[in-house]
Write a protein that holds these residues in place. Structure first.
Motif, short mmCIF file in Angstrom:
data_model
loop_
_atom_site.label_atom_id
_atom_site.label_comp_id
_atom_site.label_asym_id
_atom_site.label_seq_id
_atom_site.Cartn_x
_atom_site.Cartn_y
_atom_site.Cartn_z
N HIS A 131 -110.34 1.12 -130.57
CA HIS A 131 -109.64 -0.08 -131.38
C HIS A 131 -109.63 -1.14 -130.21
N ILE A 132 -110.39 -2.20 -130.31
CA ILE A 132 -110.20 -3.19 -129.22
C ILE A 132 -109.72 -4.61 -129.97
N VAL A 133 -108.67 -5.09 -129.14
CA VAL A 133 -108.04 -6.45 -129.30
C VAL A 133 -108.33 -7.47 -128.57
N THR A 168 -110.45 -6.52 -133.41
CA THR A 168 -109.52 -7.41 -133.96
C THR A 168 -109.13 -8.47 -133.07
N ARG A 225 -99.12 0.26 -125.17
CA ARG A 225 -100.73 -0.34 -125.43
C ARG A 225 -100.42 -0.84 -126.75
N TYR A 255 -103.75 -1.05 -129.27
CA TYR A 255 -105.31 -1.06 -128.83
C TYR A 255 -105.46 -0.05 -127.80
N ASP A 256 -106.62 0.27 -127.79
CA ASP A 256 -107.02 1.20 -126.30
C ASP A 256 -107.92 0.34 -125.46
N LEU A 268 -108.13 -4.15 -124.34
CA LEU A 268 -107.77 -5.48 -124.80
C LEU A 268 -108.40 -6.27 -123.58
#
Ligand SMILES: Cc1cc2nc3c(=O)[nH]c(=O)nc-3n(C[C@H](O)[C@H](O)[C@H](O)COP(=O)(O)OP(=O)(O)OC[C@H]3O[C@@H](n4cnc5c(N)ncnc54)[C@H](O)[C@@H]3O)c2cc1C
Ligand code: SF4
Lengths: 402, 64
Positions: free
Chosen positions: A6-8, A33, A91, A103-104, A106
């Motif tokens: 998951h990248i924000v 996201t 995170r 997130y992992d 950002l």
């Protein structure tokens, strides 16, 4: 390679969208996201002070991506939503609506906010210009034919003065420096820019501080200068620079200074990168930390940050671009590459800065100027010389790679 | 692959020429992009995509 599901991305503008594109192009298939404070479909800023303010472009022409292109990125796009906090240990990004996004990876691309004067902004008719909505509000007021005072003659203030004058309005441009653009490109080119404003009928008040504004019934009536002059004004635009939008990162553990302090790979903390106007990093060729407020940098740096996030620190590449910026006034295109410090020695290498045309056409002015510090070329500026400048740009690239 | 350019959006930054000099050039007067090859060979696709990604004005569209 870090595991990334998951990248924000925080900040939905030029840098943020480029990062999203790059992540998908480089094969990231996890959840993406994007959080953006503004409600509008992401748009580009350079046209705001030029074509949009002039009314030459419909506002939607500045849109950065068509809806279909955004859909193709398969993002959770959270517009109209402000990030209010970051916890790098847990995170988690906190949002204004109370949501918490784990997130992992950002990428921070929150850009800048206009700096304000300590007075005057409560008066109607006093503007700053960073967003499309601010541009449309200003444009609506310009249509009433006001007397305009622009405070600050950097790139933005100079463009606003030029565009406003192009609408036929009475315009005064004020700055503490001896010429427009003095801090950006020095007083030699700045002097030519000043001449151009005068030729077009803009009144210049250089070497003057603004000490106050007067109002009547909550509307601005004048700008007051340090020599006591009162400049009557119906509309005032304050363009005195910007500050990085990092307030939401207070207490996050990230190093903050003039922007988010990153390393040479755009990394601010493990799994956290920054790009665009908000990012501050040690540029290998510049001999120190820099932060660039240039449109091409937003793209280039976002590409690098996205790739480095995906590859992980061991494979990350340093970010060492040759900076490139441009500004348009009155149909003249001024472009810079590399560094153009105000104390550099100038050498004109291509063209003529003072063409003596019988018709006195200032459009005939066309040259490339090299900026030298200690005998070394550190930058170049093209005045109506886009193609010629490119040749010098490749030299600078070689120099900085060496 | 086919390339479409929007001259009205081009700001003459020349990023495209730096990325793919066989496909793009700039007009001398104002630096506006010139498309040298609207249907370039497939092996240039990575360069052309790079040009489109780097164009600060989003003036380049690549139709694959
Ligand atoms: C009027 C104008 C004209 C310009 N003209 C030129 C030009 O001619 N040439 C040139 O080279 N450069 C120009 N620039 C500079 C160029 O536009 C910027 O370098 C570029 O926009 C930087 O992109 P960015 O994505 O880093 O930041 P920004 O464009 O500032 O975008 C940051 C986004 O993040 C959002 N954001 C901020 N905080 C939060 C938060 N806490 N949560 C969620 N979202 C947040 C903001 O609302 C904004 O939408 C101009 C800038 C302006 C304002
Ligand atoms: S990179 Fe884009 S803006 Fe720059 S010259 Fe090429 S098409 Fe024009």
């Amino acid at each position: 390679m870090p595991t990334l599901d998951h990248i924000v991305l925080v900040g939905a503008s030029a840098a943020g969208l480029t990062a999203a594109d790059a992540l998908r192009r480089e094969g990231f298939t996890g959840t993406l996201t994007m959080v953006g404070e503004e409600l509008r479909t992401p748009y580009d800023r350079p046209p705001l002070s030029k074509q949009v303010l002039a009314g030459d472009w419909e506002p939607h022409r500045s849109t950065l991506r068509q809806d279909t292109d955004i859909q193709r990125l398969r993002m959770n796009l959270r517009l109209g939503c402000r990030a209010t906090g970051l916890d790098t240990a847990e995170r988690v990004v906190t949002l204004a609506d109370g949501d918490r996004l784990g997130y992992d990876g950002l990428i921070i691309t929150t850009g800048l906010r206009p700096r304000r004067l300590p007075f005057g902004h409560e008066l109607a008719g006093v503007h700053v210009l960073r967003t499309l909505d601010e541009t449309l509000t200003l444009r609506a007021q310009l249509l009433a034919g006001p007397r305009v005072v622009v405070i600050g003659a950097g790139f933005l203030g100079s463009e606003i003065a030029a565009t406003t004058r192009g609408l036929g309005l009475d315009v005064t441009l004020v700055d503490v420096e001896p010429t427009p653009l003095a801090r950006q490109v020095g007083t030699w080119v700045g002097g030519l820019a000043g001449d151009m404003h005068r030729d077009h009928g803009v009144r210049l008040r250089m070497r003057r501080h603004v000490t106050g504004m007067t109002g009547d019934n909550g509307r601005v009536t004048a700008v007051v200068l340090d020599d006591g002059t009162r400049l009557p004004a119906d509309v005032v635009v304050v363009a005195i620079g910007s500050v990085p939008a990092t307030e939401w990162l207070a207490g996050s553990g990230l190093a903050l200074g003039d922007g988010v302090l990153c390393d040479v790979t755009c990394r601010a903390a493990p799994r956290v990168y920054a790009a665009g106007d908000v990012a501050n990093w040690p540029h290998p060729a510049a001999g120190g930390r820099v932060r660039l407020e240039q449109r091409t940098n937003a793209t280039q740096q976002a590409l690098t940050a996205a790739k480095n996030l995906l590859s992980g620190p061991a494979e990350a590449v340093p970010y060492a671009p040759v900076p490139f910026g441009w500004t348009d006034h009155y149909g003249t295109k001024i472009q810079t590459c590399g560094w153009c410090p105000s104390d550099a020695t100038i050498e004109v290498v291509d063209g003529d800065p003072q063409p003596r045309k019988a018709d006195g056409d200032p459009q005939a002015r066309k040259f490339v100027a090299l900026y030298k510090v200690d005998g070394r070329v550190v930058g170049a500026l093209g005045w109506n010389s886009a193609r010629a400048l490119r040749e010098y740009r490749s030299h600078l690239t070689e120099n900085s790679a060496a | 692959m086919k390339i479409l350019i929007d001259e009205g959006k081009c700001v003459g930054a020349g990023q495209c020429v730096l990325a793919a000099a066989d496909v793009f050039d700039q007009r001398d007067e104002d630096g506006i992009v010139i498309l040298l090859d609207a249907v370039p060979p497939h092996e240039l696709l990575p360069q052309v995509q790079d040009a489109a990604a780097r164009c600060p004005a989003l003036a380049i569209e690549v139709v694959e």
